[in-house]
Every structure is written in structure tokens, then in C-alpha cells.
Design an enzyme around this catalytic site. Structure first.
Site, mmCIF file in Angstrom:
data_model
loop_
_atom_site.group_PDB
_atom_site.id
_atom_site.type_symbol
_atom_site.label_atom_id
_atom_site.label_comp_id
_atom_site.label_asym_id
_atom_site.label_seq_id
_atom_site.Cartn_x
_atom_site.Cartn_y
_atom_site.Cartn_z
ATOM 1 N N GLN A 127 0.719 -1.190 -0.004
ATOM 2 C CA GLN A 127 0.026 -0.096 -0.138
ATOM 3 C C GLN A 127 0.749 1.131 0.114
ATOM 4 O OE1 GLN A 127 -1.835 1.010 3.919
ATOM 5 N NE2 GLN A 127 -3.603 1.735 2.776
ATOM 6 N N GLY A 128 0.844 1.954 -1.117
ATOM 7 C CA GLY A 128 1.655 3.225 -1.024
ATOM 8 C C GLY A 128 0.934 4.202 -1.067
ATOM 9 N N TYR A 129 0.552 4.689 0.340
ATOM 10 C CA TYR A 129 -0.223 5.875 0.892
ATOM 11 C C TYR A 129 0.514 6.907 1.495
ATOM 12 C CZ TYR A 129 -5.099 3.957 0.093
ATOM 13 O OH TYR A 129 -6.470 3.536 -0.323
ATOM 14 N N SER A 130 1.087 6.387 2.712
ATOM 15 C CA SER A 130 1.791 7.676 3.581
ATOM 16 C C SER A 130 3.021 8.009 2.649
ATOM 17 C CB SER A 130 2.337 7.065 4.755
ATOM 18 O OG SER A 130 1.005 6.401 5.450
ATOM 19 N N GLU A 156 -9.645 -1.596 5.691
ATOM 20 C CA GLU A 156 -8.273 -1.573 6.451
ATOM 21 C C GLU A 156 -8.638 -1.510 7.916
ATOM 22 O OE1 GLU A 156 -5.492 1.440 5.869
ATOM 23 O OE2 GLU A 156 -3.974 0.745 7.102
ATOM 24 N N SER A 165 -4.137 6.501 13.929
ATOM 25 C CA SER A 165 -3.639 6.346 15.253
ATOM 26 C C SER A 165 -4.684 6.773 16.277
ATOM 27 C CB SER A 165 -2.580 7.891 15.225
ATOM 28 O OG SER A 165 -3.204 9.131 15.276
ATOM 29 N N ASN A 166 -4.163 6.584 17.701
ATOM 30 C CA ASN A 166 -5.031 6.868 18.453
ATOM 31 C C ASN A 166 -5.910 8.081 18.702
ATOM 32 O OD1 ASN A 166 -4.691 4.324 19.459
ATOM 33 N ND2 ASN A 166 -4.152 4.591 21.749
ATOM 34 N N GLU A 167 -4.986 9.142 18.473
ATOM 35 C CA GLU A 167 -5.516 10.463 18.574
ATOM 36 C C GLU A 167 -6.538 10.683 17.290
ATOM 37 O OE1 GLU A 167 -2.353 9.695 18.531
ATOM 38 O OE2 GLU A 167 -1.838 10.280 20.928
HETATM 39 C C1 LIG Z 1 4.684 -0.335 11.365
HETATM 40 C C2 LIG Z 1 3.740 0.546 10.218
HETATM 41 C C3 LIG Z 1 3.308 0.160 9.132
HETATM 42 C C4 LIG Z 1 2.668 1.019 8.185
HETATM 43 N N1 LIG Z 1 2.689 0.659 6.955
HETATM 44 C C5 LIG Z 1 1.802 1.453 5.956
HETATM 45 C C6 LIG Z 1 1.800 0.997 4.881
HETATM 46 O O1 LIG Z 1 1.752 -0.238 4.361
HETATM 47 N N2 LIG Z 1 1.357 1.956 3.871
HETATM 48 C C7 LIG Z 1 1.209 3.091 4.079
HETATM 49 O O2 LIG Z 1 0.700 4.046 3.365
HETATM 50 N N3 LIG Z 1 1.201 3.481 5.321
HETATM 51 C C8 LIG Z 1 1.909 2.779 6.429
HETATM 52 N N4 LIG Z 1 2.480 3.127 7.510
HETATM 53 C C9 LIG Z 1 1.929 4.773 7.843
HETATM 54 C C10 LIG Z 1 0.805 4.983 8.804
HETATM 55 O O3 LIG Z 1 -0.483 5.051 8.238
HETATM 56 C C11 LIG Z 1 1.160 6.319 9.471
HETATM 57 O O4 LIG Z 1 2.339 6.259 9.963
HETATM 58 C C12 LIG Z 1 -0.029 6.894 10.216
HETATM 59 O O5 LIG Z 1 -1.200 7.270 9.541
HETATM 60 C C13 LIG Z 1 0.519 8.039 11.088
HETATM 61 O O6 LIG Z 1 0.980 9.124 10.139
HETATM 62 P P1 LIG Z 1 2.275 9.740 10.447
HETATM 63 O O7 LIG Z 1 3.343 8.851 10.600
HETATM 64 O O8 LIG Z 1 2.809 10.642 9.224
HETATM 65 O O9 LIG Z 1 2.414 10.732 11.854
HETATM 66 P P2 LIG Z 1 1.329 12.131 12.019
HETATM 67 O O10 LIG Z 1 0.169 12.060 11.035
HETATM 68 O O11 LIG Z 1 2.438 13.194 11.343
HETATM 69 O O12 LIG Z 1 1.192 11.929 13.306
HETATM 70 C C14 LIG Z 1 2.233 12.538 14.419
HETATM 71 C C15 LIG Z 1 1.562 12.477 15.704
HETATM 72 O O13 LIG Z 1 0.459 13.586 15.593
HETATM 73 C C16 LIG Z 1 -0.723 12.997 16.025
HETATM 74 N N5 LIG Z 1 -1.801 13.678 15.033
HETATM 75 C C17 LIG Z 1 -1.844 13.717 13.656
HETATM 76 N N6 LIG Z 1 -2.956 14.320 13.274
HETATM 77 C C18 LIG Z 1 -3.769 14.802 14.451
HETATM 78 C C19 LIG Z 1 -4.925 15.339 14.656
HETATM 79 N N7 LIG Z 1 -5.629 15.823 13.694
HETATM 80 N N8 LIG Z 1 -5.497 15.542 16.205
HETATM 81 C C20 LIG Z 1 -4.740 14.920 17.172
HETATM 82 N N9 LIG Z 1 -3.517 14.296 16.767
HETATM 83 C C21 LIG Z 1 -3.137 14.184 15.514
HETATM 84 C C22 LIG Z 1 -0.767 11.578 15.682
HETATM 85 O O14 LIG Z 1 -1.749 10.707 16.314
HETATM 86 C C23 LIG Z 1 0.547 11.330 16.074
HETATM 87 O O15 LIG Z 1 0.680 11.161 17.383
HETATM 88 C C24 LIG Z 1 2.696 2.474 8.565
HETATM 89 C C25 LIG Z 1 3.027 2.756 9.842
HETATM 90 C C26 LIG Z 1 3.698 1.871 10.585
HETATM 91 C C27 LIG Z 1 3.971 2.417 12.108
#
Ligand SMILES: Cc1cc2nc3c(=O)[nH]c(=O)nc-3n(C[C@H](O)[C@H](O)[C@H](O)COP(=O)(O)OP(=O)(O)OC[C@H]3O[C@@H](n4cnc5c(N)ncnc54)[C@H](O)[C@@H]3O)c2cc1C
Length: 401
Positions: free
Chosen positions: A128-131, A247, A386-388
Site C-alpha cells: 500500500q503506497g499511501y503515506s 483496513e 493513530s489513537n488520536e
Molecule cells: C509499522 C507501520 C506500518 C505502516 N504501513 C503502512 C503501509 O503499508 N502503507 C502506508 O501507506 N502507510 C503505512 N504506515 C503509515 C501510517 O499509516 C502512518 O504512520 C499513520 O497514518 C500516521 O501518520 P504519520 O506517521 O505521518 O504521523 P503524523 O500523522 O504526523 O502524526 C504524528 C502524531 O500527531 C498525531 N496527530 C496527527 N493528526 C492529528 C490530529 N488531527 N489530531 C490529533 N492528533 C493528531 C498523531 O496521532 C501522532 O501521534 C505504517 C506505519 C507504521 C508505523
């Protein structure tokens, strides 16, 4: 709520148990135990998928017309719970759980005919190429760019945290096709069916536990046919939202947690080097009991969701609730496991975790996977929303904020 199973569900559960007794060999189970997170060793997943495919059970949530078993909600729940309880390989398979259902909803007949059978048989493994760096929770800000050039798109940019990109031969990807439009309106959903290919580089990211599950993927003038779009150009956000529903649902949180807490109890019941058993320490026993109550709460919430789904109701915020409590409780159990094995948490014997390795772990065998699982589960409160983010969804849906 009546928690008793209907006779037809009991019969189905017995059929599943008989299949697992026969097909889930001790070797497969022992191999599966070496999985720290949600992604079992690839060879193991392929072997298990082949066995399921032979029985017609490789895609539990797919309808019959696409090669699934056509199970109802309760049957799928029974299946995943029984698999978890029996210690079957964990198979986060993004073809089966994400891109397959998405193609059923938004793909062309040609795309379905081409890709769905290959997902079922395990010929194709999708990632999955999203993030991207800076675009995770705020996915609509993604920057990976696709520019039309003849019959192709030319893609430049990067994807981050891509689970399983190193073992995948296909990627589904969100790309920006109109940088001038509003963020959600300039995104397209595209299938990269030659993966990797010229212009695509995969860099491993090794986690704290020493595992290779996630990657960063770089696109440098990679060419992908325009025919590989799913849905219309710039309509990828609608397709992506559809996929995210798959998902965020469907995991057997309760059964997996019950497994983990049983493992914790087994560790605490084993005599330590000093001849004492941690289970006899009232303070530690209390921690186990409190966590057991949490696990039971997750199990009951899951039953409630199943009952709502079976009656055609939408569980609404309960899906976020269970993702959140499931992830928190999972982390808590792995913390208690670390506490329970004490100093045996410190040695890092990566080689002993290879299937068939002759390297002995330091300390008792049950200690080997405790620290890797603890480290791996730190990510459960981040991925899949994420939890938040889950709190925000609940605040909106439940409290109307
Ligand atoms: C082990 C692992 C596997 C993964 N696999 C994939 C994958 O296969 N494909 C893919 O596309 N992605 C994947 N991901 C990415 C995952 O979807 C993102 O890490 C996740 O969505 C969080 O985004 P971020 O890392 O950019 O953190 P951020 O979005 O920058 O968040 C940083 C912090 O800010 C908080 N935060 C962000 N926005 C808000 C808000 N609006 N209100 C309150 N708090 C907030 C978050 O909860 C977090 O604590 C994976 C991540 C992990 C850790």
C-alpha cells in the site's frame, strides 16, 4: 444480548476446527510463533495461503462470485477467532483485505478479471503506497506526483512506511494528478503492476526489534500505464476512503488479545530462576486480572459489533473504539510480558528467531519473542489510524463535537 451460538454457527465452528487440526501442522504453528507483529515470514504466508486456496478459503470476506467462500459476518468472525486461537500464521495480506475489495467496488471488469484470481492464488502480493514523509494522518496533503505522458503517467516522489514492499510484486498507490485542485480533489488511485521496475527503488527500514517489515519507496520518472487508474482521474480520494473502511475493520482483536494474555499467564505461571512464580505475587496477579477485564471488554464489544453487522446495522464509532482499546490492551499485555521475564528481556538474539535456526535463545524459550513483540506493538497505536485520530472520530460521531 444472547451470546449463545446458533446451531449452524456451532457446526461451522466445528468444520473450521477440523480443517485447522488437519492443515495447521505443528511446524506451521511453531514457525508462526516467531512472528513479532502482524506480518508472518513470507514463505510461511505463501504456504498457508496455498492450503487455504485449495480449500476455497483464501479470501474469507470475498463474495462467491469473485472466488470467496461467501461467508456471512458471523462465519468470518468465527473463522478469524478460531485461526487466532489455534495460532495460525498472521497474514496481513493487502491484496485480499484492501485492493481486492476495492477493485470489486471501483475497478473495471478487466481489472477484476486480471488481478482478483492472482490475489487468491498468492501469485501477486500487494503493498500500500499511501503515506509519505509529512503525509500520514493528513493523507490528503500527499505530494507524490503523476504527470500524464502519452499512454503513461510519469511518477516522481516517495512513499514511506510501506509494509512488505520488499516482498510485493504490485503496489496500489495514491498520486497527485492535479496540484492546483483542492487537496482531496487532485488525487488519483493507481495500480503499479510492475513492482519494482526501472525508476522505482525500495530502501528497507529496520525496526527497533531488528525486523524488516517496512520500507521507503522512491519513484524517479517511473512509468505506469494510464489504463491502471482505478476510478476516474482525480477521483482517487473516493476510492481511498472506500479502501480504508476495509483496513479499519475485520480484525479479530478479541481472539488475538485472549491469545496474548494466555501467553502472559503461562509465563507468569512458570517457575523463575529463584524458584518463585510471578502469578503468586498478589501485585502482579492484580495487573494480570485488570488486563484480563480489558480483554473481556474488547471481546464483548466485538460480539456487539458482530451482532449489529449481522442485523444490517452500522456499528459507527464502535469500530474506532475497538481499534483503540485493542491496540492499547495489546501494548499493555506485551509490557507485562517484559516485566514477567525480567532480565531475559535484554539479550537480543536475532538469529534464534530464524525458522530452523540452531542458535539457542538466552534464557527460557518463552522469553525469545517477548521483547520483539513488545517493540513491534508500539506501532499498533499508529498504523491503521493513530489513537488520536480514533479519538477525533469518536468525538465527532459520539459526542457530536
Ligand atoms: C509499522 C507501520 C506500518 C505502516 N504501513 C503502512 C503501509 O503499508 N502503507 C502506508 O501507506 N502507510 C503505512 N504506515 C503509515 C501510517 O499509516 C502512518 O504512520 C499513520 O497514518 C500516521 O501518520 P504519520 O506517521 O505521518 O504521523 P503524523 O500523522 O504526523 O502524526 C504524528 C502524531 O500527531 C498525531 N496527530 C496527527 N493528526 C492529528 C490530529 N488531527 N489530531 C490529533 N492528533 C493528531 C498523531 O496521532 C501522532 O501521534 C505504517 C506505519 C507504521 C508505523
Amino acid at each position: 444480548m444472547d451470546l449463545a451460538m446458533r446451531p449452524e454457527d456451532v457446526a461451522f465452528r466445528d468444520e473450521v476446527r477440523a480443517f485447522l487440526d488437519e492443515q495447521l501442522t505443528d511446524d506451521l504453528k511453531a514457525h508462526a510463533k516467531l512472528t513479532p507483529g502482524i506480518l508472518a515470514d513470507h514463505d510461511l504466508r505463501v504456504e498457508w495461503l496455498k492450503r487455504l486456496h485449495k480449500r476455497g478459503w483464501s479470501a474469507p470476506s470475498w463474495p462467491k462470485e469473485y472466488g470467496g467462500p461467501g461467508w456471512n459476518v458471523m462465519q468470518r468472525f468465527i473463522w478469524s477467532s478460531e485461526c487466532a486461537a489455534a495460532g495460525a500464521p498472521l497474514g496481513s495480506n493487502m491484496g485480499l483485505s484492501m485492493v481486492g475489495p476495492t477493485l470489486m467496488g471501483h475497478g473495471t471488469p478487466e481489472q477484476r478479471a486480471k488481478y482478483l484470481p492472482r490475489i487468491l492464488s498468492g501469485e501477486d502480493w500487494w503493498c500500500q503506497g499511501y503515506s509519505e514523509p509529512g503525509s500520514g494522518s493528513d493523507l490528503a496533503s500527499l505530494q507524490c506526483r503523476a504527470v500524464a505522458d502519452g499512454d503513461d503517467y510519469v511518477i516522481n516522489g516517495t512513499k514511506l512506511w510501506t509494509t512488505g514492499a520488499h516482498i510485493a510484486n504490485k503496489m496500489f498507490c495514491l498520486v497527485r494528478t492535479d496540484p492546483k485542485a483542492k487537496p482531496q480533489e487532485g488525487i488519483s488511485f493507481i495500480l503499479i503492476d510492475e513492482f519494482p521496475a526501472p525508476g522505482i527503488k525500495i530502501e528497507p527500514i529496520i525496526t527497533l526489534a531488528g525486523d524488516h517489515e517496512v520500507n521507503q519507496v522512491f519513484f524517479d520518472d517511473a512509468r505506469v500505464p494510464r489504463a491502471n487508474l482505478v476510478g476516474a482521474e482525480n477521483n482517487g480520494w473516493t476510492v481511498a476512503k472506500y479502501l480504508l473502511e476495509f483496513e479499519r475493520g475485520g480484525a479479530a482483536h478479541g481472539a488475538n488479545l485472549r491469545n496474548s494474555i494466555n501467553r502472559l499467564k503461562a509465563i507468569a505461571t512458570t517457575e523463575r530462576d529463584d524458584g518463585e512464580r510471578l502469578i503468586d505475587d498478589p501485585a502482579f496477579r492484580r495487573k494480570i486480572d485488570e488486563t484480563d477485564v480489558e480483554v473481556t471488554a474488547v471481546e464483548f464489544t466485538e460480539h456487539r459489533i458482530m451482532s449489529q453487522l449481522s442485523n444490517g446495522q452500522n456499528p459507527g464509532a464502535a469500530a474506532s473504539m475497538i481499534k483503540l482499546r485493542g491496540a492499547d490492551t495489546n501494548q499493555r499485555i506485551t509490557e507485562l510480558c517484559v516485566e514477567a521475564i525480567g532480565y531475559y528481556a535484554a539479550p537480543h538474539v536475532l538469529e534464534a528467531r530464524n525458522w530452523g535456526s540452531n542458535v539457542a535463545p538466552v534464557g527460557p524459550e518463552h522469553a525469545l519473542m517477548v521483547m520483539p513483540k513488545y517493540l513491534n506493538t508500539r506501532a499498533t497505536t499508529i498504523y491503521g489510524g493513530s489513537n488520536e485520530v480514533q479519538h477525533n472520530i469518536m468525538a465527532k460521531l459520539v459526542l457530536g463535537l
